[in-house]
Design a protein around this motif. Structure first.
Motif, PDB file in Angstrom:
ATOM      1  N   TYR A  97      -4.930   3.438  -7.497  1.00  0.00           N
ATOM      2  CA  TYR A  97      -4.024   2.924  -6.465  1.00  0.00           C
ATOM      3  C   TYR A  97      -4.788   2.760  -5.157  1.00  0.00           C
ATOM      4  O   TYR A  97      -4.658   1.758  -4.451  1.00  0.00           O
ATOM      5  N   ILE A 146      -5.733  -0.426  -2.498  1.00  0.00           N
ATOM      6  CA  ILE A 146      -5.487  -0.399  -1.048  1.00  0.00           C
ATOM      7  C   ILE A 146      -6.774  -0.735  -0.291  1.00  0.00           C
ATOM      8  O   ILE A 146      -6.769  -1.541   0.647  1.00  0.00           O
ATOM      9  N   ALA A 152       0.839  -1.200   0.000  1.00  0.00           N
ATOM     10  CA  ALA A 152       0.000   0.000   0.000  1.00  0.00           C
ATOM     11  C   ALA A 152       0.873   1.248   0.000  1.00  0.00           C
ATOM     12  O   ALA A 152       0.608   2.219  -0.719  1.00  0.00           O
TER      13      ALA A 152
END
Lengths: 504, 262
Positions: free
Chosen positions: A445, A449, A397
């Motif tokens: 992104y 996560i 992450a």
């Protein structure tokens, strides 16, 4: 008549050491006992990289720059880029030496009995070590070649081993072989474009040396049709290597098909080498006619950033997602090419290093997420990974946040440096699109996560492999570098500023 | 002095005649290469393109390059192509299926577009220097001049190419050469296996294929005393390729227990 050519062997020594290691590796392959080969090959490759790094440290403040009868220029930027390539190569080598991603016998037909037998017998293709060394040497030469012939030869020297390595995956071999073939054919095609452009530049200047081409370009005789044709075709060859849109078609397939550790090496090191050459060509040769090519490269940079970020959202495979993200990053770094000033060069060097290290770490972590059939790259199966292994999921992450350019990560500093350098020279449009597509990229992104930490896991089939010591070093060091360079960027920024000098 | 690139590149009359005779032919051959169905014809047209290139090189005073073009490309590379065609099979034609709809019209349009653009651009290009020709470069002889450049100015690139060649050789080995996982059977092993096999009848060796006056017999099985076909008499390679003839047509009579003892 014939004078003995004077090499500057000291300046060439880092490349010569790596080339020698590759040749020794080939000889070892031929003559030494197969059972000891993995250890011997790893020793040769690691030893050579360390020696080459020492040599680079020794020549870093050398006064002479021209070597190999003017075919090579070892200036500050070259030394920095070569050092970066070697460090990335060393860390990638540690990932690659966990051989179990590689096919046991490349010549065995996928699914055949011969394949099963050689896999169960535990035989491995140790040829990957010399191939990797050849690729490294080619990349190092690519950053410092100062004539078009050497540049072309270096391009081929580092591409050919990569084509081969991409096809050696142990699992999903047909996909891997298809990836290798695609990469090879498209790569050959782009090399042809490069050569075509080189021929036109030779036609206008009567020389293949970048210095002479630069003075012919700025001389302003006649019209510059030949210069522009040469420039465009050479750019096509180079933009292919950094996978800028519209020359990106190979990237997702090859990143997905190649063994993950090779993907890591390819994504990190090829970008550094190819951008090294692009920066040199545009800063040294074509800077006098910047007004002619800036619009073209601006458009390419913008569509590369936007396309890479937008298409990544739709990906269901983590390797393909990172491939599209690498396309977007190519666009960001192209912005630094547009800047054409010292801060742009320095920002590009910083970005290449931090992006390379984070990419290595991200692909290194992907090798650890497995189920019974091998690596799991399907994003849906990653759901709930955060509960299973907070450390691994947390590091991944963090790396994604760095790719997205969230403050306190090295990715943020890199983007900030590049965009401010581009802003200085007035490329406002590119900066605006860059910031917008960064925001777009952050979306996917963060989706990954959320998937890892918030979503409920549907099945318990995936497990996290316990990494070997070598992988642990590689992943740990690269993740740590991403953290440290995010918190204390001046450590590296000072270095890149003093090394951002191209000499004609 | 600024002239257009076309003026600079103009040749004198004998060479121009040669050019205008050969160039259209080689372009036709190159287009034909893409259009013909059979791979062999395509390869032969490619050979013609390469030979005409060699003639152009020689006409432009690059004797060595012309000879190398013939020796290396027309000789070695074309032979490799033909070997591969032999292995793949002369009759095999490419599958011309389009995976992407309308790919061909798009490709043709793009090709014509970029070709036209390049032709029009190059037609308008100007150059500030004259074409030198090779007469200056060839002062000390063509081969000597080349050798001097290769071993002085371009020696580094020349040496680095060796890395490329080693990579290519290594890659061919990786992809094609297999280390034997099992040890190879020796003649002694094979002999022992024959005697320990199920049927002692095969210990003396397998029967040869049949002999028929009507037919070339390698692809027809031998006949056992009862008139049935002996399946073991045919090479397994022929069987795998599907080249075995039905032996029924040569049999005299149908026996009932034939199928059990092959």
């Amino acid at each position: 008549m014939l004078t003995t050519p004077s090499f500057e062997y000291l300046l060439l020594s880092p490349m010569l050491i790596i080339l020698a290691a590759a040749v020794i590796g080939v000889l070892a392959e031929a003559f030494l006992d197969r059972n000891h080969l993995p250890v011997i090959q790893l020793f040769i490759s690691v030893g050579a990289i360390l020696l080459a790094l020492i040599q680079i440290y020794r020549i870093k403040s050398s006064s002479s720059t021209s070597a190999a009868i003017g075919s090579v220029v070892i200036d500050k930027a070259t030394i920095y880029l070569q050092g970066t390539i070697l460090i990335i190569g060393l860390l990638a080598l540690l990932l690659i030496s966990d051989q179990e991603q590689f096919v046991a016998q490349a010549s065995a037909i996928p699914g055949s009995r011969e394949e099963q037998e050689s896999t169960s017998k535990g035989s491995i293709q140790t040829e990957i070590y010399p191939l990797l060394s050849f690729a490294l040497a080619g990349m190092m030469l690519f950053t410092c070649a100062s004539d078009l012939i050497t540049l072309f030869v270096a391009l081929e020297v580092f591409s050919l081993p990569l084509y081969l390595l991409a096809g050696l995956s142990r699992r999903r071999r047909l996909l891997s072989q298809e990836a290798a073939l695609k990469y090879f054919l498209l790569g050959a095609y782009s090399s042809a474009f490069f050569l075509f452009g080189a021929a036109f530049l030779y036609g206008i200047s009567g020389s293949v040396y970048l210095v002479d081409i630069s003075s012919a370009v700025s001389g302003g005789y006649g019209n510059d049709v030949f210069v522009l044709i040469g420039l465009i075709f050479i750019s096509v060859g180079l933009l292919f290597k950094i996978s800028a849109v519209p020359f990106h078609a190979w990237t997702p397939d090859v990143y997905q098909g190649a063994p993950t550790s090779v993907t890591a090496f390819m994504a990190a090191a090829t970008k550094v080498a190819a951008f090294g050459a692009i920066l040199r060509i545009f800063y040294v040769v074509f800077s006098p006619i910047a007004n002619q090519w800036r619009p073209i490269i601006s458009v390419i940079a913008i569509i590369t950033m936007v396309f890479g970020s937008a298409v990544a959202i739709a990906q269901r495979d983590v390797k393909r997602m990172l491939a599209y993200s690498s396309i977007a990053h190519a666009g960001f770094i192209l912005t630094a090419v547009l800047a054409l000033n010292k801060s742009g060069l320095s920002a590009a060097l910083f970005y290449l290093t931090t992006y390379g290290l984070s990419t290595l770490a991200a692909f290194g972590i992907i090798t650890l997420i497995r189920d019974a059939t091998g690596e799991v790259t399907d994003l849906n199966k990653w759901a709930g990974l955060g509960k299973k292994s907070p450390l691994i999921a947390g590091s991944f992450a963090f790396l994604l946040l760095s790719f997205a350019g969230i403050p306190l990560t090295s990715g943020f500093i890199g983007k900030f440096a590049i965009f401010s350098a581009a802003y200085e020279t007035g490329n406002i449009a590119v900066v605006v699109f860059g910031v917008l597509s960064s925001a777009l990229a952050a979306f996917f992104y963060i989706r990954v996560i959320l998937l890892m930490f918030v979503a409920q896991s549907q099945n318990d089939s995936i497990s996290i492999a316990i990494p070997s010591v070598k992988s642990r070093i590689a992943i740990g060091a690269t993740t740590a570098a991403t953290v440290i360079l995010g918190l204390f960027p001046s450590l590296l920024l000072n270095i890149t500023q003093s090394f951002s000098i191209f000499i004609k | 002095m600024i002239r257009t690139a076309l003026e600079v590149g103009m040749t004198k009359s004998p060479e121009a005649i040669l050019f205008w005779v050969l160039a259209p032919l080689s372009v036709l051959a190159a287009i034909g290469m893409l259009l013909v169905k059979k791979a062999v014809h395509s390869a032969l047209l490619l050979a013609w393109v390469m030979i005409s290139l060699a003639i152009f090189y020689i006409a432009q005073e690059a004797l060595f390059l012309g000879i190398v073009q013939i020796v290396v490309y027309t000789g070695a590379v074309m032979m490799l192509f033909l070997f591969i065609l032999m292995l793949v099979g002369v009759d095999s034609a490419d599958s011309l299926l389009e995976n992407i709809k309308y790919l061909r019209p798009i490709a043709v349009t793009a090709a014509i577009g970029i070709g036209g653009l390049l032709v029009s651009l190059i037609g308008r290009a100007t150059i500030s220097h004259n074409a030198y020709g090779l007469s200056i470069a060839n002062q000390n002889g063509n081969v000597q001049g080349l050798a001097q450049l290769l071993f002085t100015k371009y020696v580094w690139a020349f040496e680095v190419i060796s890395a490329l060649l080693i990579t290519a050789a290594l890659g061919a080995m990786v992809l094609a050469h297999s280390n034997k996982v099992r040890s190879k059977f020796s003649q002694r092993d094979l002999s022992a296996a024959r005697f320990r096999g199920k049927k002692l009848a095969e210990a003396a060796g397998l029967p040869g294929p049949g002999v028929y006056a009507l037919h070339n017999a390698v692809d027809v099985p031998a006949r056992l005393p009862d008139g049935s076909a002996a399946a073991t008499s045919i090479s397994r390679v022929l069987e795998a390729r599907g080249d075995v003839l039905e032996s029924k047509q040569f049999e005299l009579q149908q026996s009932e227990d034939e199928s059990s003892d092959k």
